[in-house]
Design an enzyme around this catalytic site. Structure first.
Site, short mmCIF file in Angstrom:
data_model
loop_
_atom_site.label_atom_id
_atom_site.label_comp_id
_atom_site.label_asym_id
_atom_site.label_seq_id
_atom_site.Cartn_x
_atom_site.Cartn_y
_atom_site.Cartn_z
N ARG A 1 3.63 3.48 -3.85
CA ARG A 1 4.28 3.83 -2.58
C ARG A 1 3.31 4.49 -1.61
O ARG A 1 3.60 4.60 -0.42
CB ARG A 1 5.44 4.79 -2.83
CG ARG A 1 6.63 4.11 -3.44
CD ARG A 1 7.79 5.07 -3.51
NE ARG A 1 8.34 5.34 -2.21
CZ ARG A 1 9.57 5.04 -1.83
NH1 ARG A 1 10.36 4.43 -2.66
NH2 ARG A 1 10.00 5.35 -0.64
N ASN B 1 9.03 12.79 2.56
CA ASN B 1 8.74 11.40 2.87
C ASN B 1 9.40 11.12 4.22
O ASN B 1 10.60 11.33 4.36
CB ASN B 1 9.35 10.52 1.78
CG ASN B 1 9.08 9.05 1.98
OD1 ASN B 1 8.25 8.69 2.81
ND2 ASN B 1 9.77 8.22 1.24
N GLY B 2 8.63 10.69 5.21
CA GLY B 2 9.23 10.43 6.53
C GLY B 2 8.38 11.05 7.63
O GLY B 2 7.27 11.52 7.38
N GLU C 1 2.68 -17.31 3.51
CA GLU C 1 2.69 -16.40 2.37
C GLU C 1 1.34 -16.42 1.64
O GLU C 1 0.82 -15.37 1.25
CB GLU C 1 3.85 -16.77 1.43
CG GLU C 1 3.92 -16.01 0.12
CD GLU C 1 4.02 -14.50 0.27
OE1 GLU C 1 4.15 -13.99 1.39
OE2 GLU C 1 3.91 -13.83 -0.77
N GLU D 1 -4.00 -9.38 2.27
CA GLU D 1 -3.66 -8.03 1.89
C GLU D 1 -4.39 -7.53 0.66
O GLU D 1 -4.64 -6.33 0.56
CB GLU D 1 -2.15 -7.81 1.78
CG GLU D 1 -1.46 -8.56 0.69
CD GLU D 1 0.04 -8.28 0.65
OE1 GLU D 1 0.50 -7.25 1.17
OE2 GLU D 1 0.76 -9.12 0.08
C1 AGP Z 1 4.13 -8.27 0.53
O1 AGP Z 1 3.10 -8.67 -0.26
C2 AGP Z 1 3.92 -7.14 1.39
N1 AGP Z 1 3.26 -6.08 0.79
C3 AGP Z 1 4.96 -6.85 2.45
O2 AGP Z 1 4.80 -7.86 3.39
C4 AGP Z 1 6.44 -6.73 2.06
O3 AGP Z 1 6.94 -7.96 1.65
C5 AGP Z 1 7.23 -6.19 3.27
O4 AGP Z 1 6.74 -4.92 3.59
C6 AGP Z 1 8.71 -6.15 3.05
O5 AGP Z 1 9.05 -5.28 2.01
P1 AGP Z 1 10.49 -5.31 1.36
O6 AGP Z 1 10.67 -6.62 0.71
O7 AGP Z 1 10.49 -4.17 0.39
O8 AGP Z 1 11.48 -5.10 2.47
#
Ligand code: AGP
Length: 613
Positions: free
Chosen positions: A27, A100-101, A486, A493
């Site tokens: 996270r 967190n926030g 994708e 990333e």
């Molecule tokens: C995916 O590989 C990413 N790290 C990112 O795009 C992710 O899919 C996006 O942040 C959405 O997250 P979520 O599915 O938890 O909403």
């Protein structure tokens, strides 16, 4: 986006918190810290960098006691340093907070506190929280009431945990808005708080999810939940099915690799109980869908971010082709501010692994405001996107820890296929034999996914050949166009390679100028209705000197002579093809990153759930 863990009970909180943080490191991982109550005093250890740094510090300078709170950070305000790492102590050293926030009014609050003589020891917005609590404690309030006042003063979205050396028998926490969850874990004579379930799964599966604007007082033997306004809540206790083993790496080098390989199981589980192969029917009871409701739907707006949005793009094709309902995909960060045209005949379908992505939740809220029906496809059980929806499909993938989403990409592809078939069936747009055929095709999934995965060594070989690439273009069309997006996102990333996904037919309108021998092209060209078009696109790329890697269907004889490398995927009906074509691209990104020695599971600047705007 940060991870939070809290423990109260008879055991030493330090190892519990460190192991919980390990499971939450995805996270946020730019700094970490923990605080425990030791001999009546709050002891804090904080360190910049990954959790291993904090572990080193705690080994050198151990602390033990309970209660305790810990945090792994993804910096928003203030550089990632030990000084800005959480927990933050107040001026008396008797109160400590993890958060967190973003405190949106922190400048204003900091100025007020500074004018009262409060000195700040960090550059974070979080620190105002602990000073405000101390300010209220000084007026004679207890920790719970001082915290409540503070929670009401701060603007923005938050998950917060506080403890005080003067009230050692409790922790106080709150969830305000959509900054990620706050989960209470119920043990025997001990209790836990976490931002996310994996942190506490090794201790308990009984959990309570705080809703927005709820706070809780957690003591050893009980938890009490109320609104920030003081109304008592009788929270629902959920039993989580995941076990903590699912959150371990096992024999794999990285979580991402493990999660890629888990797709046979996750997709098999996706079908379990939802498909009746005998009758050729689909069941999705959590959606509460009736024939009347299905017939009423005039439009489906899919909203999501990143990988989840690309899954939605595949879903759009499936929903339109199978159920004949107009569908579109609007990314969460755009939908929320676009004053969208939505009404009671529109479904807003959110897709999210975490169920806590701030932009996706805001888009759902916009849908709610405009009277649309809200559905979600979510992995994290009990998350906000699951709770606020009128109906939800739970991805059956288990925890996804790698920051790069893989199994939580393929699961919603199949979920949307099921949804499309169910909608079509209820609306009467499918004849019986077509419905049966679509359902029967699903039987192939475990086999075709497994066979695509077996080709990992071939993909790894290509990854070695391409390991030094600097740019890469991914091309696809139709249902496999989102796979180009994708594939490119995966490479960007985790491998930090500049990559673009493009609809192949658009190449001639500009991007083809980029192609030369230094620009590899990955062409996704399985035997689907766009196959011939993709073949000519490959020829065009090759004619410009590009190095072409094709994703092609086993047995294809036309494509190999035109390409430098081929990733083979098994034959299957075209509507299922994205669950296979994405697999070599996940593996390619994984192996290039691993060969380059990069931190696959925790790529720089990213966090698993993006709970800020
Ligand atoms: C995916 O590989 C990413 N790290 C990112 O795009 C992710 O899919 C996006 O942040 C959405 O997250 P979520 O599915 O938890 O909403």
């Amino acid at each position: 986006m940060c991870g939070i863990v809290g423990y109260i009970g008879p055991r030493n909180a330090t190892p519990i918190i460190l192991s919980g943080l390990k499971r939450l490191e995805y996270r946020g991982y730019d700094s970490a810290g923990l605080a425990v109550l030791q001999d009546g005093k709050i002891e804090v250890r904080r360190e910049a960098g990954k959790l291993s740094q904090l572990n080193g510090l705690v080994n050198e300078s151990p602390i033990s006691g309970a209660p305790g709170i810990g945090h792994t950070r993804w910096a928003t305000h203030g550089a990632p340093s030990a000084r800005n790492a959480h927990p933050h102590l107040g001026a008396t050293g008797r109160v400590v907070v993890v958060h967190n926030g973003i405190v949106e009014n922190f400048l204003e609050l900091r100025d007020e506190l500074t004018s009262e003589g409060v000195e700040f020891n960090s550059d974070t917005d979080t620190e105002v929280i602990v000073h405000l609590v101390e300010h209220h404690l000084a007026t004679g309030l207890n920790l719970t009431e001082a915290a409540r006042r503070t929670f009401k003063q701060i603007q923005g979205a938050h998950g917060i945990v506080l403890m005080s050396a003067d009230e050692p028998d409790k922790m106080v926490c709150a969830r305000i808005g959509n900054a990620g969850g706050v989960v209470l874990g119920l043990g025997e004579g001990e209790n836990f708080i976490a931002s996310d379930i994996p942190a506490i799964l090794e201790h308990t599966r009984r959990v309570i999810f705080l809703e927005s604007r709820q706070m809780a007082v957690v003591i050893r033997d009980a938890v009490s939940v109320e609104t920030l306004e003081g109304a008592a809540i009788r929270p629902e206790v959920h039993t989580v099915a995941w076990d903590s083993v699912a959150a371990e790496k096992g024999e794999y080098r990285h979580f991402m690799q493990k999660e890629i390989h888990e797709q046979v199981r996750s997709l098999t589980d996706t079908l379990a109980g939802r498909v009746d192969f005998q009758s050729g029917r689909v069941r999705l009871p959590e959606l509460n869908l009736t024939p009347d409701l299905a017939r009423k739907i005039q439009r489906i707006v899919i909203t999501a971010c990143g990988t989840a949005a690309y899954a939605g793009m595949v879903g759009k094709v499936l929903i339109e082709r199978i159920a004949r309902i107009p569908a579109e995909v609007v990314i969460g960060s755009e939908l929320r501010y676009s004053d969208p045209i939505l009404d009671g005949n529109t479904v807003v379908l959110a897709i999210s692994q975490s169920g806590e992505t701030a932009d996706t939740l805001a888009a759902m809220e916009e849908g709610r405001r405009k009277g649309a029906l809200l559905w979600s496809i979510v992995n994290a059980v009990g998350s906000q996107a699951m709770r606020i929806a009128d109906g939800s499909i739970s991805m059956q993938t288990g925890p996804e820890i790698g920051v790069a989403s893989t199994k939580a990409f393929t699961a919603p592809l199949v979920d949307q296929y099921l949804l499309a078939v169910l909608l079509a069936d209820l609306r009467g747009v499918l004849d019986d034999s077509t419905c049966r055929k679509l359902v029967a095709d699903l039987r192939l999934i475990p086999d075709i996914v497994g066979r695509a995965l077996e080709r990992e060594p071939e993909v790894e070989k290509v990854a070695h050949a391409l390991k030094d690439l600097r740019d890469c273009l991914y091309l696809g069309r139709g249902i496999n166009m989102p796979i180009a997006y994708e594939g490119a996102l995966k490479l960007k990333e985790i491998s930090y390679v500049h990559a673009e996904g493009y609809p192949a037919g658009e190449m001639k309108h500009g991007p083809i100028a980029l192609i030369d021998e230094n620009m590899p092209v990955v062409a996704i060209a399985p035997r689907d209705p766009w196959y011939e078009k993709m073949v000519s696109q490959i020829q065009q790329a090759k004619a410009r000197g590009g190095q072409v890697v094709a994703v092609a269907t086993e047995g294809d004889e036309l494509i190999p002579p035109m390409c430098d490398h081929v990733f083979w995927v098994p034959q299957c009906p075209w509507m299922l093809s994205p669950v296979t074509t994405v697999i070599p691209l996940q593996l390619l990104a994984y192996h290039i990153a691993a060969i380059r020695g990069l931190d696959v599971d925790q790529p720089r600047n990213l966090a698993k759930s993006v709970t800020v705007e």
